[in-house]
Structures are given as C-alpha cells and as structure tokens.
Design a protein around this motif. Structure first.
Motif, PDB file in Angstrom:
ATOM      1  N   ARG A 285       0.830  -1.061  -0.141  1.00 52.00           N
ATOM      2  CA  ARG A 285       0.118  -0.336   0.015  1.00 52.00           C
ATOM      3  C   ARG A 285       0.893   1.434   0.130  1.00 52.00           C
ATOM      4  N   LEU A 287       0.657   4.628  -0.303  1.00 55.36           N
ATOM      5  CA  LEU A 287       0.259   5.863   0.226  1.00 55.36           C
ATOM      6  C   LEU A 287       0.046   6.159   1.516  1.00 55.36           C
ATOM      7  N   PRO A 310       0.800  12.394  -2.829  1.00 50.74           N
ATOM      8  CA  PRO A 310       1.661  12.085  -4.116  1.00 50.74           C
ATOM      9  C   PRO A 310       1.923  13.394  -4.867  1.00 50.74           C
ATOM     10  N   THR A 315       7.212  11.919  -1.590  1.00 52.33           N
ATOM     11  CA  THR A 315       6.384  10.958  -1.446  1.00 52.33           C
ATOM     12  C   THR A 315       6.753  10.071  -2.557  1.00 52.33           C
ATOM     13  N   VAL A 319       8.111   6.000  -2.449  1.00 53.58           N
ATOM     14  CA  VAL A 319       7.381   5.087  -3.173  1.00 53.58           C
ATOM     15  C   VAL A 319       8.185   4.109  -4.375  1.00 53.58           C
ATOM     16  N   HIS A 336       0.167  -2.787  -6.254  1.00 48.99           N
ATOM     17  CA  HIS A 336      -0.027  -1.515  -5.503  1.00 48.99           C
ATOM     18  C   HIS A 336      -1.362  -1.304  -5.368  1.00 48.99           C
ATOM     19  N   SER A 339      -4.266   3.119  -3.326  1.00 48.55           N
ATOM     20  CA  SER A 339      -3.989   4.796  -3.779  1.00 48.55           C
ATOM     21  C   SER A 339      -5.097   5.511  -3.915  1.00 48.55           C
ATOM     22  N   THR A 340      -6.080   5.185  -4.411  1.00 49.67           N
ATOM     23  CA  THR A 340      -7.252   5.933  -4.724  1.00 49.67           C
ATOM     24  C   THR A 340      -7.918   6.426  -3.475  1.00 49.67           C
ATOM     25  N   ASP A 342      -6.607   6.306  -0.536  1.00 48.89           N
ATOM     26  CA  ASP A 342      -5.715   7.179   0.205  1.00 48.89           C
ATOM     27  C   ASP A 342      -5.453   8.618  -0.244  1.00 48.89           C
ATOM     28  N   LEU A 376       2.268   9.390 -10.094  1.00 49.21           N
ATOM     29  CA  LEU A 376       2.525   8.512  -9.219  1.00 49.21           C
ATOM     30  C   LEU A 376       2.571   7.005  -9.894  1.00 49.21           C
ATOM     31  N   TYR A 377       1.841   6.749 -10.718  1.00 51.64           N
ATOM     32  CA  TYR A 377       1.620   5.567 -11.521  1.00 51.64           C
ATOM     33  C   TYR A 377       2.872   5.548 -12.181  1.00 51.64           C
ATOM     34  N   THR A 394      -6.544   1.581  -8.121  1.00 53.20           N
ATOM     35  CA  THR A 394      -6.021   2.508  -8.890  1.00 53.20           C
ATOM     36  C   THR A 394      -7.048   2.950  -9.859  1.00 53.20           C
TER      37      THR A 394
END
Length: 541
Positions: A285, A287, A310, A315, A319, A336, A339-340, A342, A376-377, A394
C-alpha cells in the motif's frame, strides 16, 4: 464500424475559482472559448480526435469545464447507454435507458437494439483531467474536473492538456460488445501489456492476512506449480497483505522489512518461491505510513495510519525506493493497492458525480489531481523495471500504459459467493473490452475455500480461464480435493495457454448486471450464478 471525426462542441461552460457557477464561455475564434480569465481550446488532429486544452493564468484558477454537443455521434438518441466507473467497479456496471444526470466516467457507448446502431465517445487514457460524460435526449456533455484535490487548480502560465476525445460508430452488423473494442483501442493507443498470460495464486481469500508465514507461502508456491505442471509459462505466487506489522488490515509502510520473527528474510522467501517453480509476487500500500515520514499529509489521518501526498517529490521518492527494494529482493510482480482511497479518502461505488469532495487540498496546487495520479503511477512503473505491475484501487483510465495488469473490480470473496457473483462477473463482462487494449484485465481471484460453494466458483474459474484475462486463484488447503485439484489444474493450464481461442463475449449483458450467456470458441455457454435462494438483497461483508 469505424472511428469518427469528433466535431467541435456547440458550447462551453467554465467553473472558475470556487463559486460553483457554470458560466458560458464566449467564442473567441474557431475552437477557442474564453470566460473569467479561463481559455479553452479544441483542435482536431489528423486522425479526427479532438484535443482539449485549458489555460487559467489568473489567481482564482479553474475547477471544471463542461463541453456540450447538441447531437449524438450515432445521429439519434440511444435507447441504452453504458459507461465506465472512476476506479474499480463495485458490481454497478450496467446498460440503462437514458438518465440525463447519470455520470459516465471516461467514456460512454449507446445502442439501439431496434436498429442495431451503436456509437460512443471517450477520452484517451492518462488524461490531464478527471473526465466524465452525461447523455440526454438532446445531446451529450463532457465534464472536465481539473481541480487540484478539491480546490481550483492554479497552473499559472502552463496550459493544461486536459483530454483528447475519440469516438466510434457501428451499424447493426456488429454487436455492442464488438463496437466497444475499437473505442477502447482508440482511447488507449499505447498500452503496456504483459509478454505472457498472467496466471497465479494469491493467499488473501483464504488467509485474509492472518496467521500465515513463509511456510504457508511456499506451500502455495508448490500448489500453483503443481497445477501448472511443466507448462513453459510459469505462474506467479503473490504474498498479499499480512507480511508486515499491522498485517491483515491493509497497513502502511515503511516497507523495508517484513513482520519481525516471521517474515525476516523476504529475499530468501522470494528465492524459495522461485525454486518451487513459481514467480514471486508481493502486495503493498504505497500511500499510507505507520510512522511520521517525509511527504505525509497533515490534514487527515491518525496515528499509525498517515496518508502520503502524491503531489510531493518526497512521496514519489519513497514509493519508488519501496518498489525498487521489492525488485532487489527478487519479486517479479508488484501489486500496489489503496492509492485511490488514500488520495480521496473514500472508495467510489455507485459512481458518484466526482471523485473528490470539495475543499481538501494537495500540496502542489499547480497540477490537477489527474496529473498527480499519472505521475505516481509512472514513478511506480519506472522503479519496477522489468517486474510486472498490478494496479488495484487505482484509476484504470489514468494507469493504462503504466500497469501491465489492472484489478478492474472490487473484491471477490472466500467467505460469501455473493460478492464474487456481484463483483467478479460484473467487472469481467462489462470491462472485458478493455482487456489487452488498456492492460491485461484482472477480475480478481477465484476462491477455493470451505466457506464457498465450489460448484459456483468452478463456473467462475472456467469463465475467467477461457477469457484469457489474468487468472489468480486463492486455494485454502482445507478445500483441496481430487475434484477441485482437477478443475484448478485444467483451468490454470488453459489460462497459461492464453485462454480459449478468441476469448469470450458476453451475450446477455444488455439486460443483466451478471451475464449468464457467453460465446466462447464458437459455442454458446450458459452459466448459473444463483444460490438456492437466489441473490442476497443486500451484499454481505
């Protein structure tokens, strides 16, 4: 069946600042509209798609843009409309009649069973805005949410590349499913796809992150290798939540060590999985943190569960270092998750009109939320190198091209078949056209547990294996019998072959959320998803 030239919109409205008033923008030249210091431009490219850009150099910034077409790409209003969802689906994808206020994230497809005509519009993957559509009897509207978090974006002199619109039309010679495929291809011109079929095991749906250790993981590796036999494509064995402190409740990092006294040697564990014939995979996880760290948000969270921002370089550095560490340990698949949630503080079932609530902020107000998520991705993809990346929770439309595999629906279940019916079958049927066009689709695990009916699970197993999508199984040793092993062996090997020739196609998806009738390898198959009492009126946890 063909792609269409997307015309300029008939009107543009802009929500600037935080007043939440959609103001009409005045034309200021062909393909240009201006209001409240915001300029929107639309330009057709050589392929007929429409590129949308937004400039907002003033101090109030811009929140949303609405572009209106007072016509339909098929020439007349559709009888039924299908859209996508913001992130994972939650059993809620379906064809419906026209519902003007219904938000349709990313794309929509309309069809008229009486005439056989099908048409739709969508935006290219990795857009700079969170994009959704509405469709009514008089036309269609594209909504561009260009906020940063829940506040207006402040891009300064930078022009935002908000979205590129594409469209398709088809006559009655093809099915709506067949028409959706080229729309998905047009939206995703550069997918990142796995080199081989993705098949493996995942321990979540029998262990649920509790009371397991390296011995259980290596036993799972033995099991999936046994099912694969001597097939040249090797299966994965994924260690899901539970390998770190606070496991079983989707804890946060740091991700530099495993659970003390249990998972002390993650590199050794990965090597042991590989020795047994399984490719090692691991969940994390990215984030969320259990400790205060660089890049953390200070406006939300609680001790031991601190979200990271992010939009901050700190950050992304953290990651990327985590992902690189997993790769150095020997893991060949990195999943992963969360993230959505978080970022936005919520999941998105039943397709709310927008992903972000008002007011909350990202540290970097100069970029849209969509741009931040894509960054981020991309950081995860670059750090992963040649490892396979699975996105879970995601935003698939923003992750396409940056993940090889995408978990497209909410969790199936090793406790309640109803969750598997509602989530797994729905996402497989309604997002299957994205498979190998956006990424390899993952409809989530097929459980084999004492608590769920194998007669139902084996049908889901057969359908996923035939589809050629990613097949992951979650096998409780207590549920293994000669019959389950035979069924799992046959399905795993079919999936390792790439599925049935031509995959599968849902046939009755216009009239149900859980298609029962499918075409596979030239024959029509009918599955029965119902328990003796039917379906639960409310979804069990």
């Amino acid at each position: 069946m063909y792609e269409i030239d997307v015309s300029l919109p008939d009107s543009v409205h802009v929500i600037a600042g935080t007043d939440d008033v959609a103001r009409p923008a005045a034309p200021s030249g062909t393909g240009r509209w201006t209001v409240s210091g915001v300029q929107v431009t639309a330009r057709q490219d050589a392929g007929g798609s429409l590129r949308l850009r937004v400039a907002a150099p003033g101090p109030q910034g811009v929140s949303k843009v609405a572009l209106r077409w007072r016509h339909h790409p098929g020439g007349r209003p559709p009888a039924l409309v299908l859209g996508d969802t913001w992130e994972r689906s939650y059993g809620d994808l379906q064809w419906r009649g026209i519902q003007p206020e219904r938000p349709l994230p990313w794309y929509w497809l309309g069809t008229d069973p009486a005439t056989g005509t099908t048409a739709g519009l969508g935006v290219r993957t990795r857009a700079g805005a969170l994009c959704s559509w509405t469709v009514d009897e008089d036309g269609t509207t594209l909504w561009l949410d260009v906020r940063s978090g829940g506040l207006p974006v402040l891009p300064g002199e930078r022009e935002l590349a908000a979205a590129t619109v594409v469209g398709v039309t088809a006559d009655g010679s093809v099915t709506p499913y067949t028409a959706l495929q080229p729309l998905c291809s047009a939206m995703s011109p550069d997918p990142l796809l796995p080199e081989q079929p993705v098949v493996g095991c995942n321990n979540w749906y029998y262990a649920y992150g509790r009371d397991f250790g390296p011995d259980a993981v290596l036993r799972d590796a033995d099991t999936i290798a046994e099912y694969a036999g001597d097939h040249p494509v090797r299966p994965f064995c994924v260690v899901d939540d539970g390998w770190t402190e606070g496991g079983g409740s989707a804890p946060g990092g740091p991700w530099d060590t495993g659970l003390p006294g249990v998972f002390d040697d993650m590199a050794g564990l990965a090597a042991g999985m590989a020795e047994r014939g399984a490719r090692p995979g691991v969940w994390f996880r990215p984030l969320l943190s259990r400790i205060e760290t660089k890049g953390m948000r200070t406006d939300v969270g609680r001790p031991g569960r601190i979200p990271l921002d992010p939009s901050l370089d700190d950050t992304l550095t953290t990651v990327a270092a985590d992902v690189a560490r997993f790769r150095a340990w020997g893991f060949e698949l990195i999943k992963h998750d969360f993230s959505t949630y978080d970022v936005f503080g919520r999941f998105h079932p039943d397709t709310p009109p927008e992903m972000a609530g008002p007011g909350w902020r990202l540290a970097d107000r100069t970029r849209t939320t969509a741009e931040v998520l894509v960054a981020l991705y991309r950081a995860i993809a670059e750090a992963a190198g040649d490892a396979l990346v699975i996105g879970c929770n995601t935003v698939g439309h923003l992750a396409a091209g940056l993940v090889q595999v995408q978990r497209t629906g909410d969790d199936t279940s090793g406790r309640h078949w109803e969750r598997t019916r509602r989530m797994g079958i729905n996402t497989l049927g309604f997002r299957l056209a994205q498979h190998n066009r956006f990424y390899a689709l993952d409809a989530d695990c097929v459980p084999c547990t004492p608590a769920t009916e194998w007669a139902l699970n084996r049908q889901f197993l057969d359908l996923v294996a035939r589809s050629g999508t990613a097949l992951f199984v979650s096998v409780d040793p207590a549920a293994r019998t000669a019959q389950t092993d035979a069924d799992l062996t046959a399905a795993v090997r079919l999936a390792l072959d790439g599925g049935a020739p031509g995959g599968v196609e849902p046939l009755d998806w216009l009239s149900t959320t859980a298609p029962r009738r499918w075409r596979s390898a030239g024959e029509d198959l009918t599955y029965s998803w119902s328990q003796p009492w039917g379906a639960w009126p409310l979804l069990p946890g």
